[in-house]
Design a protein around this motif. Structure first.
Motif, mmCIF file in Angstrom:
data_model
loop_
_atom_site.group_PDB
_atom_site.id
_atom_site.type_symbol
_atom_site.label_atom_id
_atom_site.label_comp_id
_atom_site.label_asym_id
_atom_site.label_seq_id
_atom_site.Cartn_x
_atom_site.Cartn_y
_atom_site.Cartn_z
ATOM 1 N N PRO A 619 3.055 6.733 -9.169
ATOM 2 C CA PRO A 619 3.035 7.486 -8.408
ATOM 3 C C PRO A 619 3.185 6.366 -6.685
ATOM 4 O O PRO A 619 3.414 7.100 -5.386
ATOM 5 C CB PRO A 619 2.003 8.173 -8.489
ATOM 6 C CG PRO A 619 0.851 7.053 -9.376
ATOM 7 C CD PRO A 619 3.100 6.360 -10.477
ATOM 8 N N ARG A 620 3.074 5.364 -6.637
ATOM 9 C CA ARG A 620 2.363 4.743 -5.398
ATOM 10 C C ARG A 620 3.742 3.896 -5.146
ATOM 11 O O ARG A 620 4.038 3.927 -3.919
ATOM 12 C CB ARG A 620 1.587 2.790 -6.413
ATOM 13 C CG ARG A 620 -0.034 3.946 -5.934
ATOM 14 C CD ARG A 620 -1.025 1.968 -6.068
ATOM 15 N NE ARG A 620 -1.729 2.734 -5.679
ATOM 16 C CZ ARG A 620 -3.049 3.045 -6.539
ATOM 17 N NH1 ARG A 620 -2.167 3.784 -7.848
ATOM 18 N NH2 ARG A 620 -4.338 3.831 -6.245
ATOM 19 N N GLU A 621 4.749 3.256 -5.711
ATOM 20 C CA GLU A 621 5.830 2.724 -5.763
ATOM 21 C C GLU A 621 6.541 4.337 -4.790
ATOM 22 O O GLU A 621 7.366 3.996 -4.195
ATOM 23 C CB GLU A 621 6.852 2.938 -7.116
ATOM 24 C CG GLU A 621 6.419 1.334 -7.812
ATOM 25 C CD GLU A 621 7.369 0.541 -8.580
ATOM 26 O OE1 GLU A 621 6.452 -0.227 -8.785
ATOM 27 O OE2 GLU A 621 8.138 1.673 -8.350
ATOM 28 N N LEU A 622 6.653 5.884 -5.671
ATOM 29 C CA LEU A 622 7.192 7.017 -4.697
ATOM 30 C C LEU A 622 6.910 6.531 -3.928
ATOM 31 O O LEU A 622 7.559 7.087 -2.390
ATOM 32 C CB LEU A 622 6.791 7.731 -5.861
ATOM 33 C CG LEU A 622 7.941 8.775 -6.908
ATOM 34 C CD1 LEU A 622 7.616 9.493 -7.693
ATOM 35 C CD2 LEU A 622 9.211 8.167 -6.374
ATOM 36 N N LEU A 623 5.807 6.671 -3.276
ATOM 37 C CA LEU A 623 4.752 7.178 -1.614
ATOM 38 C C LEU A 623 5.715 6.145 -0.780
ATOM 39 O O LEU A 623 5.021 6.468 0.496
ATOM 40 C CB LEU A 623 3.601 7.048 -2.424
ATOM 41 C CG LEU A 623 2.951 8.220 -3.117
ATOM 42 C CD1 LEU A 623 1.652 8.102 -3.122
ATOM 43 C CD2 LEU A 623 3.318 9.492 -2.279
ATOM 44 N N GLU A 624 5.808 4.738 -1.514
ATOM 45 C CA GLU A 624 6.238 3.366 -0.549
ATOM 46 C C GLU A 624 7.673 3.683 0.027
ATOM 47 O O GLU A 624 7.493 3.203 1.394
ATOM 48 C CB GLU A 624 5.850 2.252 -1.420
ATOM 49 C CG GLU A 624 3.914 1.989 -1.193
ATOM 50 C CD GLU A 624 3.596 1.249 -1.665
ATOM 51 O OE1 GLU A 624 4.030 -0.325 -2.535
ATOM 52 O OE2 GLU A 624 2.812 1.007 -1.833
ATOM 53 N N VAL A 625 8.099 4.189 -1.366
ATOM 54 C CA VAL A 625 9.210 4.178 -0.943
ATOM 55 C C VAL A 625 9.752 5.785 0.416
ATOM 56 O O VAL A 625 11.325 6.113 0.717
ATOM 57 C CB VAL A 625 11.130 4.305 -1.296
ATOM 58 C CG1 VAL A 625 10.415 3.316 -2.352
ATOM 59 C CG2 VAL A 625 9.984 5.942 -2.637
ATOM 60 N N ILE A 626 8.786 6.114 0.292
ATOM 61 C CA ILE A 626 9.007 8.057 1.756
ATOM 62 C C ILE A 626 9.130 7.078 2.593
ATOM 63 O O ILE A 626 8.122 6.177 3.070
ATOM 64 C CB ILE A 626 7.864 9.152 1.534
ATOM 65 C CG1 ILE A 626 7.906 9.296 0.063
ATOM 66 C CG2 ILE A 626 7.866 9.571 1.890
ATOM 67 C CD1 ILE A 626 7.156 10.220 -0.427
ATOM 68 N N PRO A 627 10.266 7.047 3.989
ATOM 69 C CA PRO A 627 10.194 6.696 5.249
ATOM 70 C C PRO A 627 9.488 7.613 5.708
ATOM 71 O O PRO A 627 9.388 9.095 5.749
ATOM 72 C CB PRO A 627 11.772 7.044 5.120
ATOM 73 C CG PRO A 627 12.658 7.334 4.030
ATOM 74 C CD PRO A 627 11.431 7.716 3.380
ATOM 75 N N GLY A 628 9.147 7.030 7.108
ATOM 76 C CA GLY A 628 8.444 7.005 7.813
ATOM 77 C C GLY A 628 6.419 7.280 7.388
ATOM 78 O O GLY A 628 5.930 7.511 8.546
ATOM 79 N N ALA A 629 6.395 6.840 6.431
ATOM 80 C CA ALA A 629 4.768 6.558 5.963
ATOM 81 C C ALA A 629 3.954 5.820 5.897
ATOM 82 O O ALA A 629 4.878 4.710 5.929
ATOM 83 C CB ALA A 629 4.489 7.653 4.216
ATOM 84 N N THR A 630 2.916 5.668 5.582
ATOM 85 C CA THR A 630 2.067 4.186 5.957
ATOM 86 C C THR A 630 1.326 4.475 4.653
ATOM 87 O O THR A 630 0.718 5.373 4.853
ATOM 88 C CB THR A 630 1.071 4.194 7.069
ATOM 89 O OG1 THR A 630 2.531 3.926 7.939
ATOM 90 C CG2 THR A 630 0.699 2.515 6.711
ATOM 91 N N PHE A 631 1.204 3.855 3.776
ATOM 92 C CA PHE A 631 0.497 4.264 2.666
ATOM 93 C C PHE A 631 -1.084 3.250 3.025
ATOM 94 O O PHE A 631 -0.900 2.223 3.218
ATOM 95 C CB PHE A 631 1.139 3.442 1.432
ATOM 96 C CG PHE A 631 0.482 3.986 0.512
ATOM 97 C CD1 PHE A 631 -0.145 5.278 -0.658
ATOM 98 C CD2 PHE A 631 -0.188 2.633 -0.885
ATOM 99 C CE1 PHE A 631 -0.520 5.022 -1.877
ATOM 100 C CE2 PHE A 631 -0.921 2.646 -1.516
ATOM 101 C CZ PHE A 631 -1.492 3.958 -2.116
ATOM 102 N N ALA A 632 -1.908 3.986 3.182
ATOM 103 C CA ALA A 632 -3.545 3.617 2.599
ATOM 104 C C ALA A 632 -3.587 3.417 1.090
ATOM 105 O O ALA A 632 -4.114 4.630 1.029
ATOM 106 C CB ALA A 632 -4.139 4.281 3.425
ATOM 107 N N GLU A 633 -4.540 2.647 1.084
ATOM 108 C CA GLU A 633 -5.063 2.760 -0.477
ATOM 109 C C GLU A 633 -6.659 3.117 0.335
ATOM 110 O O GLU A 633 -7.386 2.502 0.625
ATOM 111 C CB GLU A 633 -5.291 1.501 -1.303
ATOM 112 C CG GLU A 633 -5.397 1.517 -2.284
ATOM 113 C CD GLU A 633 -4.707 1.649 -3.349
ATOM 114 O OE1 GLU A 633 -4.453 3.167 -3.925
ATOM 115 O OE2 GLU A 633 -3.394 1.574 -3.685
ATOM 116 N N MET A 634 -7.239 4.412 -1.106
ATOM 117 C CA MET A 634 -8.527 4.464 -0.682
ATOM 118 C C MET A 634 -9.432 3.568 -0.967
ATOM 119 O O MET A 634 -9.046 2.135 -1.879
ATOM 120 C CB MET A 634 -8.952 5.794 -1.778
ATOM 121 C CG MET A 634 -8.622 6.642 -0.960
ATOM 122 S SD MET A 634 -9.361 8.254 -2.122
ATOM 123 C CE MET A 634 -8.291 8.473 -2.629
#
Ligand code: SF4
Ligand code: SF4
Length: 1006
Positions: A619-634
């Motif tokens: 799931p993290r890899e999927l979220l990270e490949v979405i353009p225009g989004a920054t991933f922030a971990e809790m």
């Protein structure tokens, strides 16, 4: 000095050795009172490797790096100490004694001194850690809350003295060798102890140095013997005993591959034999009491070894969502409570009753589960607070298997005692009758696919068997019936279709996997559902399954092998990730004209995907490949992720104790500054959506923040849709969903009509809870604003509409259009008649009235009664053929008949667990789902006994359960309130659990 040292050391040794041997025998006899433990000796080589890795490399301890490292030093020092104590015996007779061969080997010397120093530093660090985290300053947020401090201090002092003694005695040896002119009297051979010797013993002559060595050897040996005698007198002193028992506990752990006891649950066993349905049907009367764990000796010997080994470190407690939200459950205190009881009770089991004191008799007869009044070992609130999240098991450095133990105790409570939270009646009945926990009509299982612009193949309709396609898409009950989860289902279907994946679904051939029943202790209902599903899966030749629900995923993957079906099961994020890697799906930036600010996304790990199955990356890899989004971990993520509160069937139980788990988690997600909170499980989605709505309503979260499944985010990106608008659209169910009575948008709405619903007046007074009649912020107006702000069309026009219609992003229905039906007070007359003024306290206090043999006769009142006057409930406008109808509802006694009337009116209505002993029919009160289906086919009305939900003297069809405003799927809390009683452990009792709310139910019980 030498003579004194010899006499003292040998005398203490002569006393300690037999005393300790006797203690070990006693300990073994207690452990042996447990039943057989199955599958604990397979693959001995792998087990040995695991044991060596976990002990010598401290692999599990190092989950907490700094503390783990310090403990590793102390552990190694303890091992070295054993050789130091052995050498001490010889030094009593010869002060120049060194171990043969290695005694003056420099590596041995360096290691000994290094470990002595590091052990000393390590134990000092651990002492500081304990003091800094002492409950006197941190209260119950200390992981040491409830641990026994005198025992910890005793062990710490011993390790400190013994570690330091290594350096002291070597310092004296160095000085002695120096005087003797030995070639070994160099800094090379005494790199650290040389300085200690110079500092402490430089003024001593040869005799003085010899005396110092005799004295230190005596202290080493004597301390070790005194330490052994003290721990031998305290068999429940896990902080000391784990140094010996942890080896065995790890070796005999459930999984021989070294993984934790998570994933699937241990099956129900009697005397070590796994029970299947046939076994249950043919159960001997005397075996009935052996279903689950009802007495401490019903645990397996491994269970009692688990309790023995607990070090009271509190790692489990520090991660437990129940404990962290002020509930009475602490996995540590639970294990400690069971250990104390096991060691107090076991020696009495074979004793002559005539010789027992009153106190001993009381201990012997003590119920395993019971509140303070009953002198129970474990309070019911403790038992039922568990979400099965597995954080305790994941954290435990000595591989204690809390979840299996908790669920074994739940099994006994449900199957034998019929003593469980009343809310569970509803899901058990929904599962038995309709094959889903909400009791929805199975024929609506395909409704989610109606609006898609491509065909979803259904086995038995479009394809003969799954041989014709690659994947079975397991939709799950939430995915089929819950509005928000349906969006995920639609999104996944569309993504699979876009990627050209050939898949089919089972449609109404699918029933619940049984996870909620099993985790709630109802193994009978679980078996029924699992057998039924396994049969369908075999017949349809299923091999590869993709699931959007973490609970279905876990159950299909880890528990269905018991039913003869082996499947390759993947979570949808895993399959989608694979498709992205294979470039069959390409996430792209939002389309032209739809520019939106960069979004921040955070991800919540579902426990049954993450900890239970170690799926963290996909799931993290999927979220990270979405353009225009920054991933922030809790802060709490991956293995240390915090539960949403829905597992272990808690989704359907009240949460009145402490604060709400979903709110706690939502606050953490919001604090990352995320615009979108991604989830991978419909249960998490409901919980976090409810949490977010509460926070938005109280102004503590931005209105733009939304909870979405990873698949929806990916779909928006693949379709070049502005995800924000897509999300806004999806946040409200579409018109079809709204109008469909077999669609649910909140578990509280369509779920149990009992007190899982928060009364509006209760909601209003609780900041964490969401007023039901307060619409969700995702109104038409809000969407228009969002659309205007981002210069994108709404779904009812042009491409966006097309995308929405076909893409799992539903067309938004206006709130105005839906409101009349949803909110009309006319709904009220369709609700079963209730006593309007039943006091809330009575409702609350009845939550645990059911302690005893029968449950449904003491159910609390229905939300219908509390909400019928406010116009919020929405009746089922068109009862469907085969559904439980209003007629049936009316056929049952009115709610004001009070406790017991229900049972009187319809004795067949008892839940499985309600069937009293001695005949443990497999599903005593169930009508198989097939029978339901037959009723539907024939158009016959099911009998009153088929009515799925009993509720405080009345029976209400689950489908007829009142709903809140369906235009606000996020507007009501899932459920709250929890049954009560007193706490199990001394420590938890000492909390003064703010609640006499806790004990409301408890008092009612008496
Ligand atoms: S499984 Fe989760 S909720 Fe249950 S005791 Fe362990 S940490 Fe607590
Ligand atoms: S159960 Fe395990 S993690 Fe919890 S206190 Fe005991 S040893 Fe520590």
């Amino acid at each position: 000095m030498q003579i004194v040292a010899i006499i003292v050391s040998l005398t203490l040794t002569a006393i300690a050795v037999p005393y300790v041997a006797l203690a070990v025998r006693k300990m073994l006899s207690v452990i042996r009172t447990g039943g057989p433990a199955v599958g604990r000796t397979d693959r001995p080589a792998a087990r040995t490797v695991t044991m060596l890795k976990e002990t010598f490399l401290h692999t599990r301890m190092l989950q907490w790096t700094y503390v783990g490292l310090m403990h590793w030093f102390v552990y190694l020092a303890f091992v070295i100490l054993a050789s130091a104590v052995l050498a001490g015996y010889f030094q009593l007779f010869d002060p120049s004694f060194v171990l043969p061969i290695i005694g003056h080997f420099f590596l041995f010397e360096w290691v000994s001194e290094g470990i002595g120093l590091l052990g000393t530093i390590g134990i000092i660090a651990l002492i500081i850690v304990r003091q800094k985290n002492h409950p006197r300053s941190l209260g119950r947020s200390s992981r040491f809350f409830g641990s026994r401090f005198w025992q910890a201090y005793f062990v710490e002092a011993f390790v400190l003295l013994e570690s330091a003694a290594i350096l002291f005695i070597r310092g004296a040896e160095y000085r002695l060798l120096l005087l003797e002119g030995s070639e070994y009297a160099t800094r090379f051979h005494f790199p650290i102890a040389g300085y200690v010797g110079d500092g402490l013993f430089s003024g001593l002559g040869e005799q003085g140095l010899e005396n110092a060595i005799f004295a230190i050897a005596m202290i080493k040996v004597s301390l070790a013997m005194i330490w052994l005698m003290i721990i031998a007198s305290n068999l429940t002193m896990g902080i000391a005993w784990h140094r010996f028992t942890a080896f065995f506990n790890i070796w005999f752990k459930r999984e021989s591959d070294g993984s934790t006891a998570l994933g699937g649950l241990e099956p129900l066993r009697i005397d070590g034999k796994t029970l299947d349905m046939e076994g249950l049907e043919n159960l001997e009367e005397e075996d009935f009491e052996k279903l689950g764990v009802g007495k401490v000796e019903d645990f397996s010997w491994k269970g009692i070894l688990d309790f023995t080994t607990c070090t009271e470190c509190g790692r489990c407690q520090s991660q437990c969502p129940a404990w962290n939200t002020e509930k009475p459950l602490s996995p540590k205190l639970l294990v400690m409570g069971l250990r104390e009881h096991a060691y107090a009770k076991a020696p009495l089991l074979d004793a002559d009753p005539e010789t027992l004191t009153d106190e001993q008799k009381r201990e012997l007869e003590r119920p395993l589960i019971g509140d303070e009044d009953l002198f129970g070992v474990i309070d019911p609130d403790v038992l039922w607070s568990c979400t099965n999240c597995g954080a305790c098991v994941q954290q435990c450095p000595v591989d204690i298997e809390h979840v299996d133990h908790i669920d074994d105790m739940r099994r006994f409570q449900v199957l034998v005692e019929s003593n469980f939270p009343t809310e569970l009646n509803n899901i058990f009945k929904g599962l038995e009758r309709k094959g889903n926990p909400w009791g929805m009509n199975p024929k609506h299982r395909m409704d989610w696919a109606k609006d898609l612009d491509f065909e979803v193949k259904q086995v038995g309709v479009d394809v003969e068997s799954l041989d014709e396609v690659e994947w079975l898409f397991w939709v799950g009950c939430a995915g089929a019936f819950e509005d928000r989860a349906k969006k995920t289902t639609q999104a996944v279907a569309e993504l699979l279709n876009t990627a050209g994946v050939d898949f089919a679904v089972l449609g109404d051939g699918e029933t619940c996997t049984g996870d909620p029943a099993r985790r709630a202790g109802n193994e009978i209902v679980f078996m029924q559902l699992a057998m039924e599903n396994a049969e369908v899966l075999k017949e349809t030749k299923a091999k590869k399954v993709v699931s959007t629900c973490a609970h279905c995923f876990n159950t299909l993957k880890n528990e269905y092998a018991e039913f003869g079906i082996e499947l390759e099961v993947v979570h949808h994020t895993q399959l989608l990730n694979r498709l992205v890697r294979e470039k069959k799906l390409t996430p792209v930036a939002p389309g032209a004209g739809a520019a939106e600010p960069a979004k921040t996304i955070t991800y919540h790990d579902p426990c049954f995907l993450g900890r239970h199955n170690k799926v963290y990356e996909a799931p993290r890899e999927l979220l990270e490949v979405i353009p225009g989004a920054t991933f922030a971990e809790m802060p709490r993520n991956s293995e240390k992720s915090f539960c949403c509160g829905a597992g272990g069937a808690r989704m359907w139980m009240e949460e009145n104790l402490g604060s709400r788990i979903n709110i706690n988690r939502t606050e953490e997600a919001i604090a990352t500054g995320a615009d979108q909170i991604a989830v991978g499980c419909p249960f998490c989605r409901v919980m976090l959506s409810d949490g977010l709505t509460a926070k938005q309503d109280s102004g503590e979260a931005r209105e733009e923040v939304e909870v979405l499944d990873v698949a929806q985010m990916l779909l928006a990106s693949v379709k070049r849709e502005p995800a924000l608008v897509g999300a806004a659209l999806e946040a409200e169910p579409n018109a079809a969903d709204e109008a469909n009575p077999d669609s649910i948008s909140d578990t509280a709405e369509a779920g149990p009509p009992a007190d899982t619903h928060t009364k509006p007046e209760e909601v209003a007074g609780t900041s964490d809870e969401v007023p039901k009649d307060d619409p969700a912020p995702t109104s038409q107006e809000a969407d228009e604003e969002v659309a205007a702000e981002h210069d994108v069309p709404l779904a009812d026009s042009g491409a966006a509409k097309e995308a929405a219609d076909g893409g799992g992003v539903s067309t938004q229905a206006s709130r105005e259009e839906l409101a009349p039906e949803a909110e009309t007070p006319d709904a009220a007359p369709d609700e079963p008649e209730k006593e309007p003024d039943e006091p809330a306290s009575e409702k609350d206090s009845s939550a645990w009235d059911n302690v005893g043999a029968v449950n449904t006769d003491l159910l609390p009142d229905s939300p219908a009664s509390s909400s019928s006057g406010d116009g919020a409930p929405t009746p089922d406008p068109e009862p469907e053929e085969g559904d439980v109808t209003e007629t049936e509802t009316e056929a049952v006694p009115a709610s004001d008949d009070g406790p017991g009337s229900d049972d009187d009116a319809d004795p067949q209505e008892a839940s499985p667990a309600e069937e009293p002993a001695p005949a443990p029919a497999p599903a005593p009160e169930t009508e198989p789902v097939e029978e339901d289906a037959r009723e539907e086919e024939s158009g016959e009305q099911p009998s009153a006994s088929a009515t799925p939900v009993a509720d405080d003297g009345e029976i209400v069809a689950v489908e007829d359960a009142p709903t809140t405003d369906p235009t606000s799927p996020d507007s009501a809390p899932l459920s709250d309130a929890n049954p009560s009683g007193a706490d199990v452990s001394e420590a938890a009792t000492a909390l003064g659990r703010d609640d006499e709310t806790d004990t409301e139910g408890g008092s009612a019980k008496g």
